[in-house]
Enzyme design. Sequence first.
Site, PDB file in Angstrom:
ATOM      1  N   ASP A   9      68.515  40.678  85.198  1.00  0.00           N
ATOM      2  CA  ASP A   9      69.148  41.632  84.952  1.00  0.00           C
ATOM      3  C   ASP A   9      68.932  43.474  84.550  1.00  0.00           C
ATOM      4  OD1 ASP A   9      69.060  40.686  81.582  1.00  0.00           O
ATOM      5  OD2 ASP A   9      68.333  40.947  82.753  1.00  0.00           O
ATOM      6  N   ASP A  45      63.119  43.541  83.972  1.00  0.00           N
ATOM      7  CA  ASP A  45      63.257  43.105  85.421  1.00  0.00           C
ATOM      8  C   ASP A  45      62.768  43.775  86.090  1.00  0.00           C
ATOM      9  OD1 ASP A  45      65.330  43.043  82.816  1.00  0.00           O
ATOM     10  OD2 ASP A  45      65.866  41.308  84.382  1.00  0.00           O
ATOM     11  N   THR A  91      64.923  35.657  85.030  1.00  0.00           N
ATOM     12  CA  THR A  91      64.832  37.399  84.031  1.00  0.00           C
ATOM     13  C   THR A  91      65.529  37.448  83.201  1.00  0.00           C
ATOM     14  OG1 THR A  91      64.553  38.676  85.172  1.00  0.00           O
ATOM     15  CG2 THR A  91      62.514  37.186  85.011  1.00  0.00           C
ATOM     16  N   PHE A 105      66.198  36.914  73.529  1.00  0.00           N
ATOM     17  CA  PHE A 105      68.466  37.286  73.389  1.00  0.00           C
ATOM     18  C   PHE A 105      68.417  37.399  74.510  1.00  0.00           C
ATOM     19  CE2 PHE A 105      71.335  41.320  75.162  1.00  0.00           C
ATOM     20  CZ  PHE A 105      70.894  40.970  76.358  1.00  0.00           C
ATOM     21  N   ASN A 106      68.046  37.067  75.888  1.00  0.00           N
ATOM     22  CA  ASN A 106      68.432  35.878  77.002  1.00  0.00           C
ATOM     23  C   ASN A 106      69.172  35.065  77.182  1.00  0.00           C
ATOM     24  OD1 ASN A 106      67.551  38.112  78.897  1.00  0.00           O
ATOM     25  ND2 ASN A 106      65.285  36.845  79.370  1.00  0.00           N
ATOM     26  N   HIS A 114      58.266  41.010  79.292  1.00  0.00           N
ATOM     27  CA  HIS A 114      58.625  40.396  79.168  1.00  0.00           C
ATOM     28  C   HIS A 114      58.805  39.630  80.508  1.00  0.00           C
ATOM     29  CE1 HIS A 114      59.553  41.623  74.480  1.00  0.00           C
ATOM     30  NE2 HIS A 114      60.181  42.074  75.444  1.00  0.00           N
ATOM     31  N   ASP A 115      59.128  40.313  81.166  1.00  0.00           N
ATOM     32  CA  ASP A 115      59.695  40.143  81.971  1.00  0.00           C
ATOM     33  C   ASP A 115      59.028  39.131  83.483  1.00  0.00           C
ATOM     34  OD1 ASP A 115      63.406  41.285  82.171  1.00  0.00           O
ATOM     35  OD2 ASP A 115      62.501  39.021  81.374  1.00  0.00           O
TER      36      ASP A 115
HETATM   37  O1  RIB Z   1      64.100  39.139  75.189  1.00  0.00           O
HETATM   38  C1  RIB Z   1      63.569  40.102  76.368  1.00  0.00           C
HETATM   39  C2  RIB Z   1      64.791  40.097  77.232  1.00  0.00           C
HETATM   40  O2  RIB Z   1      65.657  40.606  77.110  1.00  0.00           O
HETATM   41  C3  RIB Z   1      63.866  40.314  78.948  1.00  0.00           C
HETATM   42  O3  RIB Z   1      64.569  39.696  80.078  1.00  0.00           O
HETATM   43  C4  RIB Z   1      64.465  41.727  78.698  1.00  0.00           C
HETATM   44  O4  RIB Z   1      65.195  42.137  80.299  1.00  0.00           O
HETATM   45  C5  RIB Z   1      65.984  41.321  78.114  1.00  0.00           C
HETATM   46  O5  RIB Z   1      67.225  40.964  78.499  1.00  0.00           O
HETATM   47 CA    CA Z   2      65.510  40.535  81.726  1.00  0.00          CA
END
Ligand code: RIB
Ligand code: CA
Length: 312
Positions: free
Chosen positions: A9, A14, A123, A164-165, A238-239
């Site tokens: 996303d 990403d 991701t 979040f994801n 993160h990703d």
């Molecule tokens: O919590 C981090 C995630 O949430 C990452 O994938 C960032 O791109 C958001 O999507």
């Molecule tokens: Ca992401």
Amino acid sequence: MKNIILDCDPGHDDMVAIILALSSPEINLLGITTVAGNQTVDKTFNNALKILTLLGVKGIPVTRGSEKPILRDLKTAPEFHGISGLDGAELPEPKTMGIQTNSIDFIVDTLQKSKDKIYIVATGPLTNIAISILKAPEIKNRIERIVLMGGAIHDSNITPSAEFNIYVDPEAAKVVFDSGIPITMVGLDVTNRCVFTFEEIKTLKNSKKSLSRIIGHLLWYFAQSNLKYYGIEGAPLHDPLTVAYTINKDILKVKEYHVDIETRGEYTTGATVVDIYGISGKNPNAEVAVDADVGMYKSMIFEAIKFFEKSI
Ligand code: RIB
Ligand code: CA
């Protein structure tokens, strides 16, 4: 070489995952399937096309996927990624239109037709992956492993108990974690240690190379939002750690745990409930990242950016 589908996303981090995947000789990127998350799917789809145009990469299928979670309303993250989903620098308008196939049909068709098993690197929210599994359960044994950025053992970012994801589509995450498919969960416990500092980002931002400057400005934007909301002194990438692990397993230390997804908690919806002591008696259903080689990771990312500086 590993065949992967990258479901994402974009999203600043990403974008770096896409750069890392495309730069590595270990990865054969079969397609980029976009999903709603950081922004609407129209924006994440368009951002994926813009990233490939920026990199000068042609011939990678890019698809538009789920517009919303399986059951819930979509929650986006403009406070972190901006209105476009990739605020912080001007990106070129896409030179490629992507393909008309929906992300879910692309995932199912690609897995059904492939003679070898395929890695799914995810991701963003897991909506596309979950719907693909529900639509065509037979693809489960065509998937080598799902390496996903999401959740945490002890950390959070979107609520006090969720990442979040997973939070955006907890029902999708439950389908994935209950699927029996081999899973590597790369959560905030390790990704929040992979912070690209403002000093490191400045080396990109002040580079003589236009690509590095653009990436530097994008990461600077992402770092500013992380400083504002979490007091983090930089951009936690993160990703890309999912792609880095797919390239070289030595970058993470993982432990086998059972992970449940909370879908009904008043305060805990979207939590990854990681059974670190085996109290539930349930068999492990994931390998969970507990440590990362941050130095190796940062070198991989900077090498990936250099790779594209040379090629465009
Ligand atoms: O919590 C981090 C995630 O949430 C990452 O994938 C960032 O791109 C958001 O999507
Ligand atoms: Ca992401």
